[in-house]
Design a protein around this motif. Sequence first.
Motif, PDB file in Angstrom:
ATOM      1  N   ALA A 351       0.821  -1.209   0.000  1.00 47.26           N
ATOM      2  CA  ALA A 351       0.000   0.000   0.000  1.00 47.26           C
ATOM      3  C   ALA A 351       0.853   1.256   0.000  1.00 47.26           C
ATOM      4  O   ALA A 351       0.441   2.306  -0.508  1.00 47.26           O
ATOM      5  CB  ALA A 351      -0.922  -0.006   1.222  1.00 47.26           C
ATOM      6  N   LEU A 352       2.073   1.147   0.554  1.00 47.50           N
ATOM      7  CA  LEU A 352       2.965   2.304   0.636  1.00 47.50           C
ATOM      8  C   LEU A 352       3.616   2.630  -0.702  1.00 47.50           C
ATOM      9  O   LEU A 352       3.757   3.809  -1.064  1.00 47.50           O
ATOM     10  CB  LEU A 352       4.044   2.017   1.691  1.00 47.50           C
ATOM     11  N   LYS A 353       3.978   1.610  -1.456  1.00 45.57           N
ATOM     12  CA  LYS A 353       4.799   1.820  -2.658  1.00 45.57           C
ATOM     13  C   LYS A 353       4.185   2.779  -3.682  1.00 45.57           C
ATOM     14  O   LYS A 353       4.918   3.569  -4.292  1.00 45.57           O
ATOM     15  CB  LYS A 353       5.109   0.478  -3.312  1.00 45.57           C
ATOM     16  N   PRO A 354       2.869   2.745  -3.922  1.00 46.99           N
ATOM     17  CA  PRO A 354       2.330   3.691  -4.904  1.00 46.99           C
ATOM     18  C   PRO A 354       2.570   5.155  -4.559  1.00 46.99           C
ATOM     19  O   PRO A 354       2.485   6.029  -5.428  1.00 46.99           O
ATOM     20  CB  PRO A 354       0.826   3.365  -4.910  1.00 46.99           C
ATOM     21  N   TYR A 355       2.884   5.423  -3.291  1.00 45.67           N
ATOM     22  CA  TYR A 355       3.168   6.800  -2.881  1.00 45.67           C
ATOM     23  C   TYR A 355       4.644   7.164  -3.082  1.00 45.67           C
ATOM     24  O   TYR A 355       5.013   8.323  -2.891  1.00 45.67           O
ATOM     25  CB  TYR A 355       2.795   7.005  -1.414  1.00 45.67           C
ATOM     26  N   LEU A 356       5.460   6.196  -3.435  1.00 43.32           N
ATOM     27  CA  LEU A 356       6.894   6.447  -3.592  1.00 43.32           C
ATOM     28  C   LEU A 356       7.282   6.247  -5.054  1.00 43.32           C
ATOM     29  O   LEU A 356       8.008   5.340  -5.424  1.00 43.32           O
ATOM     30  CB  LEU A 356       7.708   5.524  -2.677  1.00 43.32           C
ATOM     31  N   GLN A 357       6.763   7.129  -5.910  1.00 45.61           N
ATOM     32  CA  GLN A 357       7.087   7.067  -7.329  1.00 45.61           C
ATOM     33  C   GLN A 357       8.512   7.575  -7.547  1.00 45.61           C
ATOM     34  O   GLN A 357       8.924   8.575  -6.950  1.00 45.61           O
ATOM     35  CB  GLN A 357       6.126   7.932  -8.135  1.00 45.61           C
ATOM     36  N   VAL A 502      11.896  13.890   6.641  1.00 39.98           N
ATOM     37  CA  VAL A 502      11.265  15.129   7.092  1.00 39.98           C
ATOM     38  C   VAL A 502       9.789  15.085   6.694  1.00 39.98           C
ATOM     39  O   VAL A 502       9.473  14.934   5.501  1.00 39.98           O
ATOM     40  CB  VAL A 502      11.964  16.352   6.468  1.00 39.98           C
ATOM     41  N   PRO A 503       8.856  15.184   7.648  1.00 40.33           N
ATOM     42  CA  PRO A 503       7.430  15.018   7.327  1.00 40.33           C
ATOM     43  C   PRO A 503       6.941  15.906   6.200  1.00 40.33           C
ATOM     44  O   PRO A 503       6.167  15.451   5.340  1.00 40.33           O
ATOM     45  CB  PRO A 503       6.751  15.354   8.659  1.00 40.33           C
ATOM     46  N   GLU A 504       7.383  17.154   6.131  1.00 39.79           N
ATOM     47  CA  GLU A 504       6.867  18.051   5.096  1.00 39.79           C
ATOM     48  C   GLU A 504       7.344  17.630   3.704  1.00 39.79           C
ATOM     49  O   GLU A 504       6.670  17.913   2.706  1.00 39.79           O
ATOM     50  CB  GLU A 504       7.254  19.496   5.388  1.00 39.79           C
ATOM     51  N   VAL A 505       8.500  16.948   3.633  1.00 36.46           N
ATOM     52  CA  VAL A 505       8.983  16.468   2.333  1.00 36.46           C
ATOM     53  C   VAL A 505       8.099  15.331   1.837  1.00 36.46           C
ATOM     54  O   VAL A 505       7.631  15.333   0.688  1.00 36.46           O
ATOM     55  CB  VAL A 505      10.453  16.023   2.428  1.00 36.46           C
ATOM     56  N   LEU A 506       7.827  14.364   2.696  1.00 33.22           N
ATOM     57  CA  LEU A 506       6.951  13.265   2.306  1.00 33.22           C
ATOM     58  C   LEU A 506       5.536  13.767   2.029  1.00 33.22           C
ATOM     59  O   LEU A 506       4.863  13.297   1.104  1.00 33.22           O
ATOM     60  CB  LEU A 506       6.930  12.200   3.403  1.00 33.22           C
ATOM     61  N   ALA A 507       5.085  14.719   2.823  1.00 30.96           N
ATOM     62  CA  ALA A 507       3.731  15.234   2.629  1.00 30.96           C
ATOM     63  C   ALA A 507       3.568  15.859   1.247  1.00 30.96           C
ATOM     64  O   ALA A 507       2.506  15.765   0.623  1.00 30.96           O
ATOM     65  CB  ALA A 507       3.401  16.265   3.715  1.00 30.96           C
ATOM     66  N   GLU A 508       4.628  16.482   0.731  1.00 35.25           N
ATOM     67  CA  GLU A 508       4.539  17.146  -0.571  1.00 35.25           C
ATOM     68  C   GLU A 508       4.787  16.203  -1.734  1.00 35.25           C
ATOM     69  O   GLU A 508       4.118  16.303  -2.774  1.00 35.25           O
ATOM     70  CB  GLU A 508       5.537  18.298  -0.635  1.00 35.25           C
ATOM     71  N   PHE A 509       5.731  15.283  -1.584  1.00 37.16           N
ATOM     72  CA  PHE A 509       6.173  14.509  -2.747  1.00 37.16           C
ATOM     73  C   PHE A 509       5.729  13.049  -2.742  1.00 37.16           C
ATOM     74  O   PHE A 509       5.834  12.389  -3.770  1.00 37.16           O
ATOM     75  CB  PHE A 509       7.699  14.588  -2.868  1.00 37.16           C
ATOM     76  N   PRO A 520      -1.654   9.738   3.133  1.00 42.17           N
ATOM     77  CA  PRO A 520      -2.470  10.083   4.303  1.00 42.17           C
ATOM     78  C   PRO A 520      -1.605  10.287   5.540  1.00 42.17           C
ATOM     79  O   PRO A 520      -0.570   9.618   5.700  1.00 42.17           O
ATOM     80  CB  PRO A 520      -3.389   8.867   4.457  1.00 42.17           C
ATOM     81  N   GLN A 521      -2.018  11.189   6.398  1.00 42.46           N
ATOM     82  CA  GLN A 521      -1.241  11.489   7.592  1.00 42.46           C
ATOM     83  C   GLN A 521      -1.017  10.248   8.436  1.00 42.46           C
ATOM     84  O   GLN A 521       0.079  10.049   8.990  1.00 42.46           O
ATOM     85  CB  GLN A 521      -1.937  12.563   8.430  1.00 42.46           C
ATOM     86  N   ALA A 522      -2.031   9.391   8.505  1.00 39.70           N
ATOM     87  CA  ALA A 522      -1.896   8.171   9.314  1.00 39.70           C
ATOM     88  C   ALA A 522      -0.789   7.276   8.757  1.00 39.70           C
ATOM     89  O   ALA A 522       0.001   6.700   9.514  1.00 39.70           O
ATOM     90  CB  ALA A 522      -3.220   7.414   9.358  1.00 39.70           C
ATOM     91  N   MET A 523      -0.721   7.150   7.415  1.00 35.15           N
ATOM     92  CA  MET A 523       0.333   6.339   6.804  1.00 35.15           C
ATOM     93  C   MET A 523       1.692   6.995   6.997  1.00 35.15           C
ATOM     94  O   MET A 523       2.684   6.315   7.285  1.00 35.15           O
ATOM     95  CB  MET A 523       0.057   6.122   5.319  1.00 35.15           C
TER      96      MET A 523
END
Length: 671
Positions: A351-357, A502-509, A520-523
């Motif tokens: 479920a995580l991998k699609p967020y790490l293009q 850094v949370p803001e980096v993951l949140a943006e990219f 999602p914030q929970a993930m």
Amino acid sequence: MTNPLLAEWQTLFEIAPFDRIKDEDFAPALEEALAAHRAEIAAIAENSEPPNFANVIEALEGAGKALDRVLGVFFTVAGADSNPAREGLQRDFSPKLAAHFSEISANKALFARVAAVWEAREQLDLTDEQSRVLMLTHRGFVRSGAALSGDDEARMKEIKGRLAALGTQFTQNLLADEREWFMELSDSDLDGLPGFVVDAARAAGAEKGAKGPVVTLSRSLIAPFLQFSPRRDLRERAYRAWVARGANGGETDNREIAAEILRLREERARLLGYRSFAEYKLETEMAREPGRVRELLMQVWHPARARAESDAEVLTRMMHADGINGDLEPWDWRYYAEKRRKAEHDLDEAALKPYLQLDRMIEAAFACAHRLFGLAFRPLDVPLYHPDCRAWEVTRNGDHLAVFIGDYYARGSKRSGAWCSAMRSQARFPRVQTPVVINVCNFAKGDPALLSYDDARTLFHEFGHALHQMLSDVTYESISGTSVARDFVELPSQLYEHWLEVPEVLAEFATHAETGAPMPQAMLDKVLGAANFDMGFQTVEYVASALVDLDFHDGTAPADPMAAQAETLAALGMPRAITMRHATPHFAHVFAGDGYSSGYYSYMWSEVMDADAFAAFNEAGGAFDPDRAQALERHILSTGGSREAQDLYLAFRGRMPGVEALLKGRGLIAA
């Protein structure tokens, strides 16, 4: 027609004209470049003028530029896009190059002139950088055997040539084993595998010309297969092939090669008056001597082993609950660790991998570099050595700084692992030259390409090395960029990994490949909360490799490296379900060349500093604090090897860190 490797490159930013370079150009270009370099060296050695910094040290700095260009191109394609012709050339080139540089270091007239400048150094009014280059040049000649004579000198030349040939053969044997082996999978064998693993297996099968999906020995494919496949029999088969690389018998077996390399290294060190190769190698590193390395590694080993043994008990109970009796095996660890991570952290990598293009993680690495150092990246449309490669111009305030090339996908022609190299390094002498820097990785290809969290960390790691090259600002190429102590060179790369967290980096990219929605914030919370998950395993497999490397080189070379490896692991009490990250027959860091020999520990030595260095940002204004970023560039990233590594770190931080920062960072002791 003029050989394109030797002609002036009338290309954008003088990037190598890969579209005009053919394999048959390399051998004649090398011969001509070697001859030109020999003539330059002879002119320096035979100069009738009294020796001084300009006509000896700066003359050496300016010599060999044609050779640098030929080798910069050749070793790029030989490592990242090999073929039988290039492998043959590499076997031919290695002893030739070793002999060439041995001749230079054994040139008595040249060394006499270097020594004369060294002896007169106090009267020369040199800059700090010039003094450093002089010291390193003189030391390099001495450590290469320039002061030897007679039989010892001749033997040193033989050793260097043989070591070069053996290192090349070790690398090519490993590449052959990795290229040749694959395991075909039926549709039923895919049950339980997440989509990204299935897609990668199908793409690998297409590359291999197989009828269907396959598992290869590329880490980006075999690691997730071991992590997710419920088929214990297939996991065992794949794992045994993975750890058998270089030890399958026949022409590609590396065990005797490793033994000969160790014998020759010990002989080389003793010819130079050192007790062991480790003593010789560590003399120029931050650690200085083997005892300090062993002390650091053992400080980490004990808490890491305790954590790993505790984790093994949990994983064994999980396996028994699945109805599988007996001991936890190495091919079981990743599978049950993934199940445990999902249960305890509710973190599903599928479920995580699609967020790490891949493309978004490249953007993230670039964006962090922009916020920290003001760098901008503009795509370039230029011919490169493989269609998978892409290039960017790197600028700051509109000024050209560098060219960055990314080669991210796994393929059979590429050696395993990930690395950063410079086809051209930054310098201002004898003329201004800007760097051309390459990151090479082995990520599974896809549309879009999706990364594991470890893959994303690797991308940031290698880009940290690239920043060390791109931000270099020194006069002389010999101290440019990553030309620093081996146990310091990993500091910029390992430090840059922290910005991925850094949370803001993951949140943006970290955005979903299909929906574009942010993670999602929970993930995100789960990803960061699980950052130290399975750290006992990761630390044990690394430290065991580093200690085996140290034991190989600290004393008499073992007649049987495999037996010596087993002895070291037994003395450590190595957990039975964990193996070395790099066993001897495929330990390319140590045996493909001298780079990390007696130096694999350096990742951990640098980690002691990187944990402390990132803490400096958090103690200031946060991860993007401008004053800390400026200090990092001024004292570490721009300075190359112009000063001792410890002095550079002290200038940045004001003190040296202890091992506690590393242990806390890995979650091996309470924060």
